[in-house]
Scaffold this active site. Sequence first.
Site, PDB file in Angstrom:
ATOM      1  N   SER A 142      -3.642   0.034  -7.491  1.00  0.00           N
ATOM      2  CA  SER A 142      -3.788   1.501  -7.542  1.00  0.00           C
ATOM      3  C   SER A 142      -4.474   1.825  -8.860  1.00  0.00           C
ATOM      4  CB  SER A 142      -2.395   2.138  -7.516  1.00  0.00           C
ATOM      5  OG  SER A 142      -2.453   3.491  -7.877  1.00  0.00           O
ATOM      6  N   TYR A 155       6.739   2.792 -10.305  1.00  0.00           N
ATOM      7  CA  TYR A 155       5.547   2.484  -9.493  1.00  0.00           C
ATOM      8  C   TYR A 155       4.413   2.026 -10.401  1.00  0.00           C
ATOM      9  CZ  TYR A 155       1.707   3.290  -6.132  1.00  0.00           C
ATOM     10  OH  TYR A 155       0.622   3.151  -5.307  1.00  0.00           O
TER      11      TYR A 155
HETATM   12  P1  NAP Z   1       2.104   3.953   3.691  1.00  0.00           P
HETATM   13  O1  NAP Z   1       1.319   4.731   4.674  1.00  0.00           O
HETATM   14  O2  NAP Z   1       3.405   4.466   3.224  1.00  0.00           O
HETATM   15  O3  NAP Z   1       2.261   2.457   4.244  1.00  0.00           O
HETATM   16  C1  NAP Z   1       3.038   1.520   3.545  1.00  0.00           C
HETATM   17  C2  NAP Z   1       3.124   0.245   4.356  1.00  0.00           C
HETATM   18  O4  NAP Z   1       3.996  -0.657   3.654  1.00  0.00           O
HETATM   19  C3  NAP Z   1       3.710   0.475   5.734  1.00  0.00           C
HETATM   20  O5  NAP Z   1       2.985  -0.265   6.695  1.00  0.00           O
HETATM   21  C4  NAP Z   1       5.124  -0.042   5.606  1.00  0.00           C
HETATM   22  O6  NAP Z   1       5.540  -0.576   6.847  1.00  0.00           O
HETATM   23  C5  NAP Z   1       4.954  -1.156   4.569  1.00  0.00           C
HETATM   24  N1  NAP Z   1       6.224  -1.456   3.902  1.00  0.00           N
HETATM   25  C6  NAP Z   1       6.975  -0.653   3.116  1.00  0.00           C
HETATM   26  N2  NAP Z   1       8.111  -1.276   2.756  1.00  0.00           N
HETATM   27  C7  NAP Z   1       8.089  -2.502   3.343  1.00  0.00           C
HETATM   28  C8  NAP Z   1       8.975  -3.603   3.365  1.00  0.00           C
HETATM   29  N3  NAP Z   1      10.157  -3.588   2.708  1.00  0.00           N
HETATM   30  N4  NAP Z   1       8.625  -4.709   4.055  1.00  0.00           N
HETATM   31  C9  NAP Z   1       7.450  -4.752   4.737  1.00  0.00           C
HETATM   32  N5  NAP Z   1       6.557  -3.737   4.748  1.00  0.00           N
HETATM   33  C10 NAP Z   1       6.882  -2.622   4.069  1.00  0.00           C
HETATM   34  O7  NAP Z   1       1.261   3.712   2.362  1.00  0.00           O
HETATM   35  P2  NAP Z   1      -0.315   3.537   2.070  1.00  0.00           P
HETATM   36  O8  NAP Z   1      -0.761   4.765   1.388  1.00  0.00           O
HETATM   37  O9  NAP Z   1      -1.018   3.025   3.235  1.00  0.00           O
HETATM   38  O10 NAP Z   1      -0.198   2.420   0.925  1.00  0.00           O
HETATM   39  C11 NAP Z   1      -0.573   1.072   1.105  1.00  0.00           C
HETATM   40  C12 NAP Z   1      -0.732   0.435  -0.255  1.00  0.00           C
HETATM   41  O11 NAP Z   1      -1.725   1.149  -0.983  1.00  0.00           O
HETATM   42  C13 NAP Z   1       0.518   0.476  -1.126  1.00  0.00           C
HETATM   43  O12 NAP Z   1       0.645  -0.730  -1.849  1.00  0.00           O
HETATM   44  C14 NAP Z   1       0.258   1.627  -2.068  1.00  0.00           C
HETATM   45  O13 NAP Z   1       0.958   1.503  -3.293  1.00  0.00           O
HETATM   46  C15 NAP Z   1      -1.245   1.491  -2.270  1.00  0.00           C
HETATM   47  N6  NAP Z   1      -1.883   2.727  -2.721  1.00  0.00           N
HETATM   48  C16 NAP Z   1      -1.817   3.875  -1.980  1.00  0.00           C
HETATM   49  C17 NAP Z   1      -2.419   5.019  -2.467  1.00  0.00           C
HETATM   50  C18 NAP Z   1      -2.391   6.323  -1.701  1.00  0.00           C
HETATM   51  O14 NAP Z   1      -2.824   7.357  -2.285  1.00  0.00           O
HETATM   52  N7  NAP Z   1      -1.965   6.380  -0.470  1.00  0.00           N
HETATM   53  C19 NAP Z   1      -3.083   5.003  -3.686  1.00  0.00           C
HETATM   54  C20 NAP Z   1      -3.132   3.830  -4.423  1.00  0.00           C
HETATM   55  C21 NAP Z   1      -2.526   2.688  -3.912  1.00  0.00           C
HETATM   56  P3  NAP Z   1       7.002  -0.426   7.491  1.00  0.00           P
HETATM   57  O15 NAP Z   1       7.588   0.864   7.014  1.00  0.00           O
HETATM   58  O16 NAP Z   1       6.705  -0.476   8.952  1.00  0.00           O
HETATM   59  O17 NAP Z   1       7.729  -1.626   7.014  1.00  0.00           O
END
Ligand code: NAP
Length: 259
Positions: A142, A155
């Site tokens: 991130s 985080y």
């Molecule tokens: P999201 O929509 O909340 O998706 C998160 C994913 O992680 C889901 O598929 C969830 O699947 C999985 N997950 C969570 N806890 C888990 C566990 N204990 N075991 C296995 N899987 C787990 O988030 P996103 O925005 O797509 O984020 C994806 C990545 O991008 C993350 O690492 C986040 O920090 C990073 N990121 C996001 C942003 C943003 O603005 N959205 C910005 C920078 C970085 P289940 O709930 O089905 O397990």
Amino acid sequence: MKIDLSGKTALVTGASRGIGRATALELARAGANLIVSARSVNELEQLQLELQQLGVKALAVPCDVLDDNSLKELEARASEFGGVDILVNNAGITQGVKFVDTSLELWTKIQRINVDAAMRLMQLTLEDMAQKKWGRVINIASIAAKHGLRYSAAYNASKHALLGLTRSVALDYAKTGVTVNAVCPGWVSTEMVEQTVQNIMQKTGRSREDAIASLVKDVPMGRMVTPEEVANLVVFLASNQAAAITGQGLNIDGGTVMS
Ligand code: NAP
């Protein structure tokens, strides 16, 4: 430049929605076979079907990355499927909370999901990649890996750790044909950010539109990044064209200039 990942197999964690789901689909469009993982079984099975309809082999493996046995089982199922050439460590969580109110339990959970799981999956797959003299690890960090953010100490610490891990492991494998990089998104329109939008609305009484505007006010492009845009950067890093890029944390954030 045509990216062709046919013959390669990618493992994507956190693939049930958001960036992980978009990444799995884009990797498949580039020809890669997919192992998709998360806890939500129905979403994974639906994704498996969509991937197969794109003409690639796909395997859905439910896994809770908090559980080391579940991670080992994921690696075992991946080995049976033919091994992992491209590892995308994407599973992640966040929770907005003041530092002083951050419990040790929440701190530990965030580090275990955002950093420890990536570390374990790298340990379980990198040696095989090195033996094959080809491999790609892409860790979804991130821009929080590069600067501070209020109410996000756990985080931010986890994402700084993930970027540091990426940089060091990349050096260990630099001469093996395996690259290890991080992608550093800014605000991406997913469920994770939807939670932040809802929090702002609840705490400030702002409308949804105003809450989103407050998030993107410092983004030069004035908008969020889409999951597909992040996915396309991952596909590029997975390609042969990106063979000379390793140990990097590539920002995809709508233009914020930082190191
Ligand atoms: P999201 O929509 O909340 O998706 C998160 C994913 O992680 C889901 O598929 C969830 O699947 C999985 N997950 C969570 N806890 C888990 C566990 N204990 N075991 C296995 N899987 C787990 O988030 P996103 O925005 O797509 O984020 C994806 C990545 O991008 C993350 O690492 C986040 O920090 C990073 N990121 C996001 C942003 C943003 O603005 N959205 C910005 C920078 C970085 P289940 O709930 O089905 O397990």
